[in-house]
Write a protein that holds these residues in place. Structure first.
Motif, PDB file in Angstrom:
ATOM      1  N   SER A   6       0.940  -0.821   0.034  1.00 39.51           N
ATOM      2  CA  SER A   6      -0.329  -0.156   0.009  1.00 39.51           C
ATOM      3  C   SER A   6       0.799   1.004  -0.517  1.00 39.51           C
ATOM      4  CB  SER A   6      -0.906   0.320   1.162  1.00 39.51           C
ATOM      5  OG  SER A   6      -0.442  -0.429   2.625  1.00 39.51           O
ATOM      6  N   ASP A   7       2.237   1.410   0.509  1.00 39.45           N
ATOM      7  CA  ASP A   7       2.497   2.176   0.986  1.00 39.45           C
ATOM      8  C   ASP A   7       4.058   2.355  -0.780  1.00 39.45           C
ATOM      9  OD1 ASP A   7       2.274   2.890   3.331  1.00 39.45           O
ATOM     10  OD2 ASP A   7       4.001   2.065   3.450  1.00 39.45           O
ATOM     11  N   ALA A   8       3.824   1.633  -1.143  1.00 45.14           N
ATOM     12  CA  ALA A   8       3.818   2.145  -3.052  1.00 45.14           C
ATOM     13  C   ALA A   8       3.208   2.460  -3.254  1.00 45.14           C
ATOM     14  CB  ALA A   8       4.281   0.522  -3.561  1.00 45.14           C
ATOM     15  N   VAL A  37       0.042  -9.075  -0.130  1.00 46.79           N
ATOM     16  CA  VAL A  37      -0.446  -7.715   0.033  1.00 46.79           C
ATOM     17  C   VAL A  37       0.294  -7.064   1.435  1.00 46.79           C
ATOM     18  CG1 VAL A  37      -2.444  -6.881   0.320  1.00 46.79           C
ATOM     19  CG2 VAL A  37      -2.464  -8.387  -1.129  1.00 46.79           C
ATOM     20  N   ASP A  38       0.888  -6.547   1.153  1.00 48.92           N
ATOM     21  CA  ASP A  38       1.853  -5.938   2.261  1.00 48.92           C
ATOM     22  C   ASP A  38       1.119  -3.949   2.451  1.00 48.92           C
ATOM     23  OD1 ASP A  38       3.545  -4.475   4.091  1.00 48.92           O
ATOM     24  OD2 ASP A  38       5.000  -3.892   2.508  1.00 48.92           O
ATOM     25  N   ALA A  39      -0.002  -4.520   3.216  1.00 47.01           N
ATOM     26  CA  ALA A  39      -0.793  -3.649   4.190  1.00 47.01           C
ATOM     27  C   ALA A  39      -1.140  -3.976   5.631  1.00 47.01           C
ATOM     28  CB  ALA A  39      -1.500  -3.023   3.346  1.00 47.01           C
ATOM     29  N   ALA A  81      12.335   3.899  15.525  1.00 45.90           N
ATOM     30  CA  ALA A  81      13.647   3.616  14.604  1.00 45.90           C
ATOM     31  C   ALA A  81      13.386   3.573  13.616  1.00 45.90           C
ATOM     32  CB  ALA A  81      13.945   2.904  15.366  1.00 45.90           C
ATOM     33  N   ARG A  82      12.290   3.480  12.551  1.00 42.09           N
ATOM     34  CA  ARG A  82      12.626   3.176  10.742  1.00 42.09           C
ATOM     35  C   ARG A  82      12.477   4.499  10.441  1.00 42.09           C
ATOM     36  NH1 ARG A  82       7.418   0.743   8.115  1.00 42.09           N
ATOM     37  NH2 ARG A  82       6.064   2.908  10.090  1.00 42.09           N
ATOM     38  N   ALA A  83      13.754   3.989   9.194  1.00 40.83           N
ATOM     39  CA  ALA A  83      14.342   5.300   8.829  1.00 40.83           C
ATOM     40  C   ALA A  83      13.544   5.544   8.017  1.00 40.83           C
ATOM     41  CB  ALA A  83      15.299   4.510   7.338  1.00 40.83           C
TER      42      ALA A  83
HETATM   43 MG    MG Z   1       5.264  -1.613   5.581  1.00 41.72          MG
END
Ligand code: MG
Ligand code: GDP
Length: 177
Positions: free
Chosen positions: A38-40, A78-80, A120-122
């Motif tokens: 979803s981010d892409a 599905v990466d959401a 901590a995520r870049a």
């Molecule tokens: Mg992600």
């Protein structure tokens, strides 16, 4: 932990709050063309990966791409967050329409760890209140056994950070036992 058996082709639905490690796991265990994130999609139809105003168009695009992949009988991940029942239901309908099995991989890690990893995520840090909301929705889904009842053929639940790091997948052709 043994490798997760994944029918190929199938629909693989990742379920987990922002910061739980979905994208990292997907990149490690699946091919780039298999992963629909979803981010892409937000970056394509909106300003960037964090553009929440683009959510609707981003999911419309994700669903179009998913339908096309499943129609071609290709595995799709599905990466959401998929912590909301309605989001999972829409995905399950796509799998059913294509006659494909659906697998859920639930990243049910300790809340403190998820909040820390999100911070901590870049790049994109999601508001902690939003992550807490994701965590609460996930808790409800897991504790009430919602995913099994929704119709996923297989539900894998990952609870320990070390388990996630060691996770591998093993593809099974539909004819395999
Ligand atoms: Mg992600
Ligand atoms: P997502 O929001 O669910 O897609 O989570 P990400 O994959 O973006 O991961 C969130 C943060 O946690 C990133 O900074 C990752 O590098 C880190 N991370 C993800 N998985 C692991 C893991 O298995 N071990 C460790 N140590 N860090 C991880």
């Amino acid at each position: 932990m043994p490798a997760l058996a994944i029918p190929d082709p199938s629909l693989v639905v990742l379920v987990g709050p922002a910061g739980s490690g979905k994208s990292t796991f997907a990149a490690r265990c699946f091919e780039p063309d298999e992963v629909l994130a979803s981010d892409a999609m937000r970056a394509i139809v909106g300003r960037d990966e964090s553009d929440q105003a683009a959510t609707r168009s981003a999911f419309a695009l994700l669903h179009r791409q998913l339908a096309a992949r499943l129609r071609d009988r290709r595995l799709a991940v599905v990466d959401a967050t998929n912590v909301e029942a309605h989001a999972r239901r829409a995905l399950l309908q796509r799998a059913r329409a294509a006659g494909m099995p659906a697998v859920a991989i639930v990243l049910d890690l300790p809340p403190d760890l998820v909040l820390r990893r999100n911070e901590a995520r870049a790049g994109r840090v999601v508001n902690a209140a939003v992550v807490r909301h994701h965590l609460a929705r996930l808790r409800t889904a897991v504790d009430h056994g919602l995913l099994e009842r929704e119709g996923f053929n297989v539900v894998y639940r990952i609870r320990a950070p070390a388990e996630l790091e060691a996770l591998t997948v093993e593809r099974r052709s539909p004819s395999a036992p």
